[in-house]
Design an enzyme around this catalytic site. Structure first.
Site, PDB file in Angstrom:
ATOM      1  CG  ASP A  82      -1.917   1.143   1.196  1.00 42.67           C
ATOM      2  OD1 ASP A  82      -2.684   1.239   0.229  1.00 42.67           O
ATOM      3  OD2 ASP A  82      -1.896   1.949   2.141  1.00 42.67           O
ATOM      4  CE  LYS A  95      -1.835   5.108   1.399  1.00 49.50           C
ATOM      5  NZ  LYS A  95      -2.044   5.103   2.857  1.00 49.50           N
TER       6      LYS A  95
END
Length: 818
Positions: free
Chosen positions: A679, A683
């Protein structure tokens, strides 16, 4: 003297006629001098046409239609007249019906219904209605007399649409009313030629009758009573928020009717226009409503745009080529050829280059128009100086209309901005020097969207209506809906926005409501929906509805949903999403999505991809747009990992913290997705790309902090067993850092286009040291913010802040569309 006219919908039922007589009794009691014109009962004219058509085909079922016609009028007599007054009226109707029956039988025998015969057949509708209503008025105390308009309105023998002999007609009207004072109930639509043959006045004929009477009597004004509150700013069937226009000029009314307004028909205005007689359009069912006042004088304080109208289907033909430039008579040849073919031209446009002339016609006339133009310019086409005629079908014309437009700059700018921001392409544009209307040819599929966009831009600019289509109504989506519901009133008052959620979907079902899903019980409605979730069908429905100011919201983390972004953006629909998959996929796809959004002039917003509701991407863009150089980006970008390592203190087992984070919803169901930095990688990729670096997922170096046993665990239970076995390993790393006065933080970095993610120990001088809970922190080191970097800190996870971030983007898109 006032002339009143009531249309077919106003007299469709006996109870409606009772309402009309109440209106007329008020006029009568007040001493008002008036005459009144009636159309046939609603639907009767169509019924007469149908029975004649059946008879002409030799189909004896015309008799069934005839008996229904007779019965309807007899029932009206029974409802409107008492027993004492019925016999005389029923006797006259019976004579009329016998004549009509014989006439229909004659059509049946000869298998033909000529225009002359049809005019006579159609006259029975108006003659019956006016006759019945005149007696009903007399019974209720109004001294009314029946007047067959064939006695006073004289025409040529152009059956079906006869031309009026104005001099004779006006003299007949004046003489008759002088000799026979009182209230006259006049048949609309019908007239007679020299010799007494029945004729009809064509479309809008009853309005025309009223206009002729007014001109012949030099009336104070005309009142046309219908079933709507005057002339509306747009067609209410296509624009739900259309409203009545209080005042307008004859010219504006003519333009509105030309472009499809059904309340009035241009020829009906001509007699009134020539005599300067004003006109009221009023509603039979709301008699106290002021309606629309039409006169020769413009309202100097009125709105510059009075109405928005359209012609739903036209064909556009274009004659072009170098042979048109500077050659006198080209336009004359073109339009003469079309005129000789009986082809009416709706719209004409020509650029100053003289390279092309475009004109619009009815679709059914396009083929004939093409043949006429090709025949006229055959030589030029053979020589190559004129190209083949271009024919475009499936088009509409929308027009903004207003006499005051010429006095206010910026009208055209607002027109094209409203269309452009809703992805509506202008095929052709036309405007006369009077600036009474600006017409735009657009794809037919965009007609309703264009009307609503323009109506909002010119009449409802204080409140913009946004149409949301939302996929994902779980924690984030449900919270977003609740936030929208709570802020509805404030949005209208402070932001001038009205948000309607038109489409909703979860993994199982989808729901659509063009007027907006109820925010009070959306869950129940979605649960009860019979539509199974199908993303292809969802997107197609969103495109088919083709609503103005449409925004797509993706609250999922599903690649199957993000795969449709390209199609959605290409349909000129803006997107707001916390789904990181699209923006962190291949750099080529990231570029493509942004390019499509730019090309279509829509917004593709994903602030919540990084830092939930924190202004991370916005801050980065502002730095770059202002000319700053991004030297380095550092961040604790995962709320789940921030919670885990902020909570990892002496005496606490690492496996217990991970379990707690999972139970509280901080991590994915499989915590390895978080702990492996997947994750976080998405980003930092997004931030690097926003900073101008074309990095891919493989370019990001990630420190693997999980032991091999954790990586290979086949279930969540096995994972936590492996994590328990690794507690000592993590404790050793924590204790080593603590001994140096440091804490562990999972840090993503991007510097000079190189990105990495690693678990690092930081001391109390580092900004990351003081993080707590699930906070995120992003540090921007730039040319301007070098010695003291720019820091963005706050909650980086949670439904409330993420939903709030999406909500802010919805408002931002709404402001962009304004």
């Amino acid at each position: 003297m006032k002339v009143l006219k009531f249309g077919g919908s106003s007299v469709a039922k006996p109870e409606r006629i009772e309402s009309i007589i109440k209106i007329l009794k008020n006029y009568y009691a007040n001493g008002t001098r008036f005459t009144v014109v009636f159309s046939a009962f609603g639907g009767v004219t169509d019924s007469l046409i149908e029975m004649s058509s059946l008879a002409a085909k030799g189909d004896d079922t015309y008799l069934e239609k005839f008996h229904a016609f007779s019965q309807r009028h007899n029932e009206a007599v029974a409802a409107l007249l008492d027993e004492q007054n019925r016999p005389e009226v029923l006797s006259s109707l019976e004579e009329n019906h016998d004549v009509l029956k014989n006439l229909l039988y004659g059509i049946f025998l000869v298998r033909e219904a000529s225009l002359r015969t049809m005019d006579y057949v159609l006259s029975f509708g108006e003659r019956n209605s006016a006759f019945i209503i005149s007696h009903a008025m007399r019974q209720r105390g109004i001294n009314a007399s029946y007047l067959d308009a064939r006695k006073i309105i004289k025409t040529n023998k152009g059956f079906g649409k006869a031309k009026v002999n104005f001099d004779v007609t006006y003299k007949n009207i004046s003489d008759y009313y002088q000799q026979s004072p009182g209230v006259h109930v006049v048949t609309g639509f019908i007239a007679s030629s020299k010799g007494g043959l029945t004729t009809t006045l064509g479309r809008g004929g009853s309005d025309y009758t009223a206009s002729l009477l007014a001109a012949g009597l030099m009336a104070e004004h005309i009142e046309i009573w219908t079933d709507v509150n005057g002339v509306l700013t747009a067609d209410p069937r296509k624009v739900s928020r259309a409203f009545s226009i209080p005042k307008m000029t004859y010219g504006e009314a003519m333009e509105m009717s030309h472009f499809g307004a059904k309340v009035i028909y241009p020829p009906t205005l001509q007699p009134a226009l020539s005599k300067g007689i004003p006109l009221y359009i009023k509603n039979t069912f709301q008699p106290d409503f002021a309606g629309t006042f039409i006169s020769s004088e413009a309202d100097p304080n009125g709105h510059p745009v009075k109405g928005i109208s359209s012609i739903g289907h036209i064909a556009l033909l274009t004659l072009q080529g170098s042979g048109l430039f500077g050659v006198p008579g080209i336009a004359a040849r073109l339009f003469n050829a079309l005129a000789q073919g009986g082809i009416n031209i709706i719209l004409i446009t020509q650029g100053s280059s003289e390279h092309s002339i475009s004109f619009a016609v009815q679709p059914q006339m396009a083929a004939k128009a093409l043949r006429r133009v090709e025949s006229e310019f055959e030589y030029e086409m053979q020589s190559g100086s004129v190209e083949a005629v271009k024919v475009e079908d499936q088009l509409s014309v929308v027009a903004i209309i207003g006499a005051n437009m010429r006095y206010q700059p910026g009208i055209a700018s607002r027109l094209f901005q409203a269309l452009g921001k809703n992805g509506i392409n202008c095929v052709a544009i036309a405007q006369g020097s009077s600036e009474l209307n600006v017409s735009v040819v657009i794809p037919r599929s965009d007609e309703s969207k264009a009307l609503n966009s323009l109506h909002e831009a010119f009449f409802l600019s204080k409140v913009k209506e946004l149409h949301l289509f939302m996929v994902g109504v779980g924690l984030i989506g449900g919270t977003l809906i609740e936030q929208i519901k709570k802020q509805t009133q404030q949005l209208k008052e402070k932001q001038s926005l009205e948000i309607k959620i038109v489409g909703l979907a979860n993994s199982k079902r989808m729901l659509f409501e063009a007027n907006g899903v109820s925010l009070e019980n959306w869950k129940e409605h979605l649960e009860q929906s019979q539509l199974k979730m199908d993303m292809v069908a969802f997107v197609e429905k969103m495109k088919d509805l083709n609503l103005s100011n449409t925004i797509f919201i993706d609250n999922t983390a599903n690649q199957d949903i993000s795969n449709h972004y390209e199609n959605i953006l290409d349909a000129s629909i803006s997107i707001s999403t916390p789904n990181k998959i699209a923006t962190s996929s291949s750099y080529l796809q990231y570029q493509r999505l942004k390019s499509i959004a730019d090309k279509r002039g829509v917004q593709f917003l994903y602030e919540t991809n990084v830092g939930a509701g924190l202004p991370v991407i916005t801050t980065l863009r502002d730095l770059m747009n202002s000319g700053d150089d991004i030297l380095k980006i550092e961040g604790v970008l995962s709320g789940s990992l921030s919670f885990i390592f902020n909570s990892f203190q002496e005496g606490v087992l690492f496996s217990d913290i991970v379990k707690q984070a999972r139970d509280q919803g901080y991590t994915e169901p499989d915590p390895r997705i978080d702990l492996n930095g997947i994750d976080v990688r998405r980003k930092i990729i997004i931030l690097a790309r926003e900073a101008g670096y074309p990095i891919e997922a493989d370019d990001v170096e990630i420190e693997a902090i999980l032991p091999k046993a954790c990586q290979e665990a086949s279930s969540i239970d096995e994972l936590f067993t492996a994590l328990e076995a690794a507690n000592e390993q993590f404790e050793t790393r924590r204790a080593t850092a603590a001994a140096e006065g440091k804490v562990l933080r999972m840090i993503a970095k991007m510097e000079n286009g190189k990105a990495s993610i690693s678990l690092e120990a930081v001391d109390s001088q580092h900004p990351f040291y003081s993080l707590s809970g699930s906070d995120n922190m992003i540090i921007f080191t730039t040319a301007r913010y070098n010695d003291r970097p720019l820091v963005v800190r706050g909650p980086g996870a949670g439904a409330e802040v993420t939903a709030a971030g999406v909500f802010a983007e919805i408002i931002s898109i709404g402001n962009f569309l304004s």
